[in-house]
Design a protein around this motif. Structure first.
Motif, short mmCIF file in Angstrom:
data_model
loop_
_atom_site.label_atom_id
_atom_site.label_comp_id
_atom_site.label_asym_id
_atom_site.label_seq_id
_atom_site.Cartn_x
_atom_site.Cartn_y
_atom_site.Cartn_z
N UNK A 132 7.77 -5.68 -0.11
CA UNK A 132 6.39 -5.50 -0.58
C UNK A 132 5.68 -4.42 0.21
N UNK A 133 5.86 -4.42 1.54
CA UNK A 133 5.22 -3.41 2.40
C UNK A 133 5.72 -2.01 2.07
N UNK A 134 7.04 -1.89 1.89
CA UNK A 134 7.62 -0.58 1.58
C UNK A 134 7.13 -0.10 0.21
N UNK A 135 7.07 -1.03 -0.75
CA UNK A 135 6.62 -0.67 -2.10
C UNK A 135 5.20 -0.15 -2.08
N UNK A 136 4.35 -0.81 -1.28
CA UNK A 136 2.96 -0.36 -1.18
C UNK A 136 2.87 1.04 -0.60
N UNK A 137 3.68 1.32 0.41
CA UNK A 137 3.67 2.66 1.03
C UNK A 137 4.15 3.71 0.04
N UNK A 138 5.20 3.39 -0.72
CA UNK A 138 5.74 4.34 -1.70
C UNK A 138 4.71 4.64 -2.77
N UNK A 139 4.03 3.57 -3.25
CA UNK A 139 2.99 3.76 -4.28
C UNK A 139 1.86 4.62 -3.75
N UNK A 140 1.48 4.38 -2.48
CA UNK A 140 0.40 5.15 -1.88
C UNK A 140 0.78 6.62 -1.75
N UNK A 141 2.02 6.89 -1.32
CA UNK A 141 2.48 8.27 -1.18
C UNK A 141 2.60 8.96 -2.54
N UNK A 142 3.03 8.19 -3.55
CA UNK A 142 3.16 8.76 -4.90
C UNK A 142 1.81 9.20 -5.43
#
Length: 398
Positions: A34-44
């Motif tokens: 979940x944490x990694x997914x949030x970071x990826x979405x934020x960077x995208x």
């Protein structure tokens, strides 16, 4: 029921600790995911939306969404305008990762391209790569919006320096570096690329300079991809008056020799540090190629050279050699102008100049009121080449 036949107590079940351990591991992995997914979405969200539109052995470029470029240019703020080309303005942009880019916003009514045609042209431009051509980083096609994203050139365009809009003095070594770089870029387009390309709008504002003043040819909005089996194309005139070859301006005969003519005009501009046409000057000085030839006939060609580099120190014969090459490029008949590979060889003194230049072709300006007038004027008569041993041949060019 006796004690031996009773079921085991849950607290004493041997698999329970293992289930608890595995459940904890799964929960931990789920939290990490979940944490990694949030970071990826934020960077995208911060990065431009991209997709590969060039495949195979060619370089991959990015497809930017319109909102990303709108934000990068501060809503295409007029304060961020770097220049204006034939097909639209160019804006300074700053991407979320800090990169500076030049964003060219094409005027839709002029481009008249659908997305497939636009992306096809982008693929073609991307397939040509040379150190003296501006590098295309990406593009955007969103509804009516057509945008090209280029690398940003720190020293911007050559016209700002040549026409005195920017307080930078280029010594002769740097000017020759620019002349030679432009020639090599054109050689690649005309002769060394896998497709034969004519730029059609070689001029000072379309030459960009990097942080080391290395030149890059830009603005391929008018470029034509040329059939290998044709000497020239018959087409309507497009380009900039003052840089235009006579056979193209008057008869619509387009070949790589049109670029070569424009290059000759540009070389004279770089050497003299003035516009090719300046109607504020005395009559005989208004059109640069005409004025340069008159100085040559009077053995006063050094008067053409920018006075600032004369004070800075230079080798006179090297500058006059470049002028001589410019006159070769300005020959009245297209077949009298050497190919760019030969021009590069002459500039670098790898090949001796065998054909002596004749009087350049330039327009009769008697009916001209401004630069935008159409080419209804009559060309001066095309003279036969002057022999180098003729008394009328200027001694500066012998």
């Amino acid at each position: 029921m006796d004690a031996e036949s009773s079921p085991p107590s849950p607290a004493k079940h041997p698999s329970l600790p293992l289930f608890i351990f595995l459940g904890g591991i799964i929960l931990l992995l789920l939290l990490i995911f979940i944490l990694i997914s949030r970071k990826v979405i934020k960077r995208t969200k911060q990065r431009p939306v991209t997709r590969d539109i060039v495949s195979g052995s060619l370089r991959t470029i990015s497809y930017f969404n319109f909102e990303t470029l709108k934000k990068a240019t501060k809503n295409f703020d007029q304060l961020n305008v770097l220049g204006r080309g034939g097909f639209g303005p160019v804006y300074l942009g700053k991407l979320a990762d800090g990169r500076l880019v030049a964003v060219k916003k094409l005027a839709f009514e002029k481009s008249q391209q659908g997305e497939s045609e636009f992306l096809s042209e982008v693929r073609m431009i991307t397939s040509i790569q040379h150190k003296n051509l501006v590098r295309l980083l990406g593009c955007c096609s969103d509804g009516a919006q057509r945008l090209l994203v280029y690398e940003y050139m720190k020293n911007r365009s050559l016209d700002l320096i040549v026409y005195g809009k920017k307080d930078i003095l280029l010594n002769w070594g740097t000017r020759f570096q620019i002349i030679l770089g432009i020639a090599r870029g054109l050689q690649y387009l005309h002769e060394d690329s896998h497709i034969r390309i004519i730029h059609r709008d070689i001029k000072a504002s379309n030459i960009l300079l990097d942080d080391r003043f290395q030149p890059r040819i830009g603005d391929f909005g008018l470029a034509r991809f040329f059939p290998e089996d044709q000497a020239y194309l018959s087409t309507a005139f497009a380009g900039t008056l003052g840089y235009t070859a006579p056979e193209y301006a008057i008869r619509g005969e387009l070949s790589e020799k049109a670029d070569i003519y424009s290059f000759g005009v540009l070389v004279l501009e770089i050497i003299s540090c003035r516009r090719n046409t300046d109607l504020t000057l005395p009559s005989e000085m208004q059109y640069l190629p005409e004025y340069a030839w008159k100085l040559c006939e009077r053995s006063m060609l050094t008067d053409l050279i920018d006075s600032r580099i004369q004070r800075d120190g230079f080798v006179e014969k090297d500058v006059l050699h470049a002028v001589r090459v410019a006159f070769l490029c300005l020959q009245p008949e297209a077949n009298q102008r050497p190919p760019m590979s030969e021009i590069v060889a002459i500039l670098t003194c790898k090949v001796e100049l065998e054909t002596m230049p004749s009087k350049p072709a330039f327009l009769d300006r008697k009916k001209r009121n401004d630069e935008k007038i159409s080419f209804d004027s009559i060309l001066e008569p095309f003279p036969s080449p002057i022999r180098s041993d003729s008394p009328s041949f200027p001694r500066h060019l012998k």
